[in-house]
Write a protein that holds these residues in place. Sequence first.
Motif, PDB file in Angstrom:
ATOM      1  N   PRO A 116      63.866 -10.527  88.008  1.00  0.00           N
ATOM      2  CA  PRO A 116      64.334  -9.854  86.792  1.00  0.00           C
ATOM      3  C   PRO A 116      63.629 -10.290  85.512  1.00  0.00           C
ATOM      4  N   PRO A 119      66.507 -10.824  81.481  1.00  0.00           N
ATOM      5  CA  PRO A 119      66.878 -10.993  82.888  1.00  0.00           C
ATOM      6  C   PRO A 119      68.378 -10.905  83.142  1.00  0.00           C
ATOM      7  N   ILE A 120      69.176 -10.982  82.080  1.00  0.00           N
ATOM      8  CA  ILE A 120      70.613 -10.902  82.330  1.00  0.00           C
ATOM      9  C   ILE A 120      71.077  -9.462  82.526  1.00  0.00           C
ATOM     10  N   GLN A 121      70.210  -8.505  82.219  1.00  0.00           N
ATOM     11  CA  GLN A 121      70.577  -7.110  82.479  1.00  0.00           C
ATOM     12  C   GLN A 121      70.586  -6.875  83.982  1.00  0.00           C
ATOM     13  N   SER A 122      71.136  -5.732  84.378  1.00  0.00           N
ATOM     14  CA  SER A 122      71.206  -5.459  85.810  1.00  0.00           C
ATOM     15  C   SER A 122      71.063  -3.970  86.047  1.00  0.00           C
ATOM     16  N   LEU A 147      72.719 -16.396  85.201  1.00  0.00           N
ATOM     17  CA  LEU A 147      72.612 -14.985  84.836  1.00  0.00           C
ATOM     18  C   LEU A 147      71.284 -14.391  85.254  1.00  0.00           C
ATOM     19  N   ILE A 148      70.324 -15.245  85.555  1.00  0.00           N
ATOM     20  CA  ILE A 148      69.010 -14.714  85.909  1.00  0.00           C
ATOM     21  C   ILE A 148      68.932 -14.410  87.402  1.00  0.00           C
ATOM     22  N   LYS A 189      71.599 -14.703  89.565  1.00  0.00           N
ATOM     23  CA  LYS A 189      72.922 -14.280  90.015  1.00  0.00           C
ATOM     24  C   LYS A 189      73.451 -15.132  91.171  1.00  0.00           C
ATOM     25  N   PHE A 243      71.570 -22.048  82.490  1.00  0.00           N
ATOM     26  CA  PHE A 243      70.850 -21.327  83.544  1.00  0.00           C
ATOM     27  C   PHE A 243      70.354 -22.324  84.578  1.00  0.00           C
ATOM     28  N   HIS A 250      61.369 -17.966  82.980  1.00  0.00           N
ATOM     29  CA  HIS A 250      61.546 -16.990  81.912  1.00  0.00           C
ATOM     30  C   HIS A 250      60.812 -17.432  80.655  1.00  0.00           C
ATOM     31  N   PRO A 290      67.710 -15.683  77.300  1.00  0.00           N
ATOM     32  CA  PRO A 290      67.976 -14.347  77.843  1.00  0.00           C
ATOM     33  C   PRO A 290      69.321 -13.794  77.392  1.00  0.00           C
ATOM     34  N   LEU A 291      70.241 -14.685  77.080  1.00  0.00           N
ATOM     35  CA  LEU A 291      71.584 -14.236  76.747  1.00  0.00           C
ATOM     36  C   LEU A 291      71.710 -13.882  75.273  1.00  0.00           C
TER      37      LEU A 291
END
Lengths: 168, 465
Positions: free
Chosen positions: A67, A114-117, B27-28, B30, B45, B53, B61-62
């Motif tokens: 991602p 990358p936190i999107q899905s 979150l990266i 999952k 993370f 990242h 990312p958040l």
Amino acid sequence: MKPRSTAQKRLLKEYQQLARDLPPGIVAGPISDDNLFEWDCLLEGPEDTPYENGVFRAVLKFPTDYPLSPPLLTFDPPLLHPNIYEDGTVCISILHPPGEDPNQYERPEERWSPIQSVEKILLSVVSMLAEPNPESGANIDACKLWRDDRDAFCRQVRVQALKALGLL
Amino acid sequence: MASSDPSEWLQTRLPKLSQLDSLQRCLICKDFLKAPVITSCNHTFCSLCIRQHLQSVSNCPLCKAEQFESNLKRVIILEELVSCFRELRPQLLSLLALQDSGEAVMEPPPPKDIEVVEISDDDTSKGPDLVQCPVCSKSMSAKHLQQSHLDYCLRGEVEPPAASALLKLTRSAKSSAERKRGGISLFFLAQKRARPSPPPKEEINHEAFYFNEVHKHHHEVKRLPKIDFSSLSTVKVKEKLLNLKLLTQGTRPQLELRYNQFYLLYNSNIDLSRPASELELRQKLNQWEKSHQGFSAPKAGSTIYGDELKYKALTDKDFPIRGWLKKYREEFTTLTQTARATHAKKKASAIDVPSGTTTPESTTQSPGMTTSTQLQSSTVAVNEVIELSSHELEKQFFPDSKQDANVAAASSADEKPHFAATESLSPARSLAYLGNAAPDSALQREGSQKIAEEELYDFSNSMLA
């Protein structure tokens, strides 16, 4: 068998989660078992829009570093919409790579991270169908039609929706 | 292990556990946090995920706050919490499963099923490891067979149907009674005592680790440094790899990729409470190479987006420049022409990205220039293009650049920088810009097509040389 990459693991997870808990009006999954990087999606046109009652097929193509990088979303067949290119590629900020936009055009928090899905992408696409954003148009003809002759725009979309369903 | 996800809790008696589950995930990827690190903006993370990242984008990312690898901090207690939860998870899931616990306890199962449905009253007998009884060929867990069923079966008796709760309570009493009776189950018991099977996994006491074994919390290992490859010869790079006991075969880009991946693996490994050995890391690196396309046989126009060209690889030395030029020839033409137009109107437009990169060289070219100077200048241009960040490249060379170019053309006609225009204009006006742009640029394109084509030719020549 090749070891699973991070991207494959994450895609598998997303698919499992989507399969368990699917948002209304959205169906999505990999085209085949051995290629997780290409997904088929079916989106229902949102209510009270010209896309209502239509079911539209789109293809998601994921990069190998997903991602970290966003996927590409393409409507197949292409759909008439101000934010969809004539070849069907969707142009929304959530699908644009992260980082600063040199044009200061989209705020960084709207862009890919990358936190999107997959689920979030498809939900934003459905809301994009409901509310076109002519300020960052992708299909100029569609933009003009949408702005100048909404009735004609709706008619063309209806025709496309019927064609997509095989009713025309 | 099969991949798990937080929604599994939704079908249990405590659906809210899905939140507890979800919060312990990265979150990266999952997945459950592995070697969790916290950023300066207080988001957590996996060490490896966030480091990967941050190699391409320097933000969280958040929340998108600016972020650097050097600010990442290990969160020891979180790692222990997560691994504790992960160990308990399967048991918790089966304990809280709605159908099992709810129904089985309420209504006693029919006697016929009693041998088949063995309750999992201890860790080792769970799972579908059923075996068949050699006498009556009913299937049951190996433990149940060895400890009680076989005795009954050999004596020709029927095993007394016991409710699962009862079985659990009387287990110890019963086995001692059977030992006295001298049943065949003694054989298995004796064997078990003589050679205690080693525990499948070393039990970790997370509490003791955190509170009592402080000396184990920090590892006396230095992180690997980032390497500035541009200042190193290939021999030096190989030397560095050799010092780390890494393979030194492959092309220069492969060597760099290899070091960078090992750098990530190595530095994120240090963030683990119980780091893997370097040998394991090297094995991981080999695995990664197998799945990474930078190490597969070079194909012309190898890609990440199916048939699209990989924009990010533009910075790679083995980038398929020929295919790329072919694909984006038209965009190039449009951009060059836009750049010329802008340059002609306004000599210095600092913010305009397309003109900023291509104008200085391309516009100073006159038709009478010698080939060598043309070549030189276009090389500079290419280098400049390559120097651009992947992000800008995407903006320039991906489909939406067509529209950008049009906007640029339109706005340059009005002597206005184009994003200022798009940003501040009302929807209607910016649309008008878009509309007007088309005929203008079409005209200009024809004129500059030829020059641009020459340039492209020179580009490819100089790049391939």
